[in-house]
Design an enzyme around this catalytic site. Structure first.
Site, short mmCIF file in Angstrom:
data_model
loop_
_atom_site.label_atom_id
_atom_site.label_comp_id
_atom_site.label_asym_id
_atom_site.label_seq_id
_atom_site.Cartn_x
_atom_site.Cartn_y
_atom_site.Cartn_z
N LYS A 1 -59.73 -23.23 8.84
CA LYS A 1 -58.89 -23.48 7.73
C LYS A 1 -60.13 -23.86 6.51
O LYS A 1 -60.99 -24.48 6.77
CB LYS A 1 -57.95 -24.45 8.07
N GLY B 1 -38.06 -26.87 1.88
CA GLY B 1 -39.15 -26.22 1.04
C GLY B 1 -38.63 -24.54 0.65
O GLY B 1 -38.01 -23.88 1.45
N GLY C 1 -40.53 -22.33 -0.92
CA GLY C 1 -42.04 -21.67 -1.36
C GLY C 1 -41.63 -20.22 -0.78
O GLY C 1 -40.96 -19.69 -0.35
N ALA D 1 -42.68 -18.95 2.30
CA ALA D 1 -41.91 -18.89 3.58
C ALA D 1 -40.46 -19.30 3.59
O ALA D 1 -39.67 -18.47 3.93
CB ALA D 1 -42.64 -19.88 4.56
N GLY D 2 -40.25 -20.41 3.12
CA GLY D 2 -38.72 -20.94 3.10
C GLY D 2 -37.79 -19.94 2.26
O GLY D 2 -36.88 -19.73 2.64
N1 GLU Z 1 -52.01 -19.84 6.18
C1 GLU Z 1 -51.36 -18.78 7.28
C2 GLU Z 1 -51.08 -19.87 8.56
O1 GLU Z 1 -51.16 -21.00 8.52
C3 GLU Z 1 -51.90 -17.82 7.39
C4 GLU Z 1 -53.30 -17.36 8.13
C5 GLU Z 1 -53.69 -16.35 8.05
O2 GLU Z 1 -53.28 -15.47 7.62
O3 GLU Z 1 -55.08 -16.12 8.32
O4 GLU Z 1 -50.72 -19.46 9.48
#
Ligand code: GLU
Length: 407
Positions: free
Chosen positions: A98, A210, A212, A214-215
């Site tokens: 991350k 939320g 955004g 996803a929501g």
């Molecule tokens: N940010 C998204 C997650 O937390 C996608 C991560 C990605 O596609 O690498 O799963």
């Protein structure tokens, strides 16, 4: 060490209890493989930045980059840890990583956002690449930011390498399915859960924290399939109407005014009131630590569907389990995003363009398989869905680490 990471350790310890791996293996699983930090400089202001690979036994690092004022090393580490678990559970050939920048992107101009994105790559490009570590969008980052990052990466390395990042615009090697993939995956899992735990014909009522990426997509999918969404929220507040909300109107409002709170045919409620609603499903699509020991007792939903990463703390989990509230965990429910990232990456690497209809089916198959194995493990071992998901994911990581001679 702050509480988010402590939570991960508690969850790992629980997995150890169930699975019986050694203390040195626990120690190995508890430590990030690589932490890189930098300070980005935009318009005379400094912004701390991180890229952390938690585990890479199953493949290169994989996980998003977030821009948020609360980002910290502890948080990025936890998010990287969750990515390791999520990628392992989804059976894709990735470790977990991350990235984050401690910044409020709402205070930046477009030109400053571009500069910040490019600087991120100038500082970290040596550690990124399609076989090293592959970023993607996360909270407050999007396909435009991925495009700037790809462009800067290719400038620094003097070659094309679209597979170094996912969630890109279509013209740069992105994939159509990526936009609503997290919501689509969560929706598939929710429907499987409803079928297995409630019965085929049930149409549960939803509240969504939320609105955004996803929501809002989840709300749209639920609405078009005839499920009632009675409450939604964003960072400005929450709205509620027992009779259901018109999601198309809300999407328009959000696009025009930036928030859902001016929606007329609903009552304004607080974020906490939304979390306490007597609905069947509470979908959490905002940030981490929304349900903790301080408010879990008041939750009345039957199911919690985690679209955000880490929205329920470990102590919160215990209280919910005591109340027989079923938590469909993030590492399963929101895996659609990274599964589709994997399709994008595979396509970029092979140059083989795959039929979108085939990919939709593949996503569906993967999400259903994920649900089935987690549900079965939880039933067999009489543990929560989250504990079951951890057991399956850690087993795969540990096997890979043992083969490599790392543990
Ligand atoms: N940010 C998204 C997650 O937390 C996608 C991560 C990605 O596609 O690498 O799963």
């Amino acid at each position: 060490m702050s509480s988010i990471f402590q939570d991960n350790l508690s969850r790992l310890k629980k997995a150890q209890e169930v699975m019986g791996f050694s203390d040195s293996e626990l120690d190995y699983l508890s430590k990030p493989a690589q932490i890189k930090t930098a300070t980005l400089n935009v318009s005379g202001k400094e912004y701390p930045a991180w890229r952390i690979i938690f585990n890479r036994d199953l493949g290169p690092g994989k996980g998003g980059i977030r821009f948020h004022p609360e980002v910290s090393e502890d948080e990025v580490s936890s998010l990287a840890f969750w990515m390791s678990i999520k990628n392992s559970l989804a059976d894709i050939p990735y470790g977990g990583a991350k990235g984050g920048v401690k910044v409020d992107p709402k205070q930046l101009s477009e030109a400053e956002k571009e500069e910040l994105s490019r600087q991120y790559i100038v500082n970290f490009y040596k550690y990124l690449g399609q076989d090293k570590d592959i970023p993607a969008p996360d909270v407050y980052t999007n396909s435009q930011i991925m495009a700037w990052m790809l462009d800067e990466f290719e400038k620094q390395t003097e070659k094309h390498e679209p597979g170094m990042i996912t969630g890109k615009p279509l013209e740069l090697g992105g994939i159509e399915l990526r936009q609503d993939a997290t919501a689509r995956g969560a929706y598939i899992v929710a429907k499987e859960a409803i079928r297995d735990m409630e019965g085929e014909n049930e149409k549960p009522v939803f509240a969504i924290q939320g609105f955004g990426n996803a929501g809002s997509y989840l709300a749209k999918m639920l609405n078009s399939d005839g499920y009632k969404v009675v409450a939604v929220s964003d960072s400005q507040g929450a709205i509620y109407n027992e009779a259901g909300l018109d999601i198309d109107k809300l999407l328009e409002l959000k696009a025009n005014k930036g928030s859902v709170i001016d929606y007329k045919e609903a009552d304004k409620i607080s974020n906490q009131e939304l979390l306490n609603l007597s609905v069947d499903f509470l979908a959490l699509a905002a940030l981490e630590n929304q349900i903790t020991e301080s408010n879990a007792l008041q939750v009345k939903a039957k199911y919690i569907l985690e679209l955000a990463n880490g929205p329920v703390s470990n102590e919160g989990d215990k209280i919910l389990a005591d109340k027989n509230i079923v938590v469909i965990p993030d590492i399963l429910a929101n895996a659609g995003g990274v599964v589709v990232s994997y399709f994008e990456w595979a396509q970029n690497r092979t140059g083989n363009i795959l039929d979108p209809e085939y990919l939709v089916k593949l996503l569906e198959k993967k999400m259903k398989l994920g649900w089935a194995k987690v549900y079965k493990e939880s039933q067999d071992r009489k543990i929560t869905l989250r504990e079951a998901a951890y057991v399956i994911a850690i087993d795969r990581i540990l096997k890979a680490a043992r083969f490599r001679g790392k543990v």
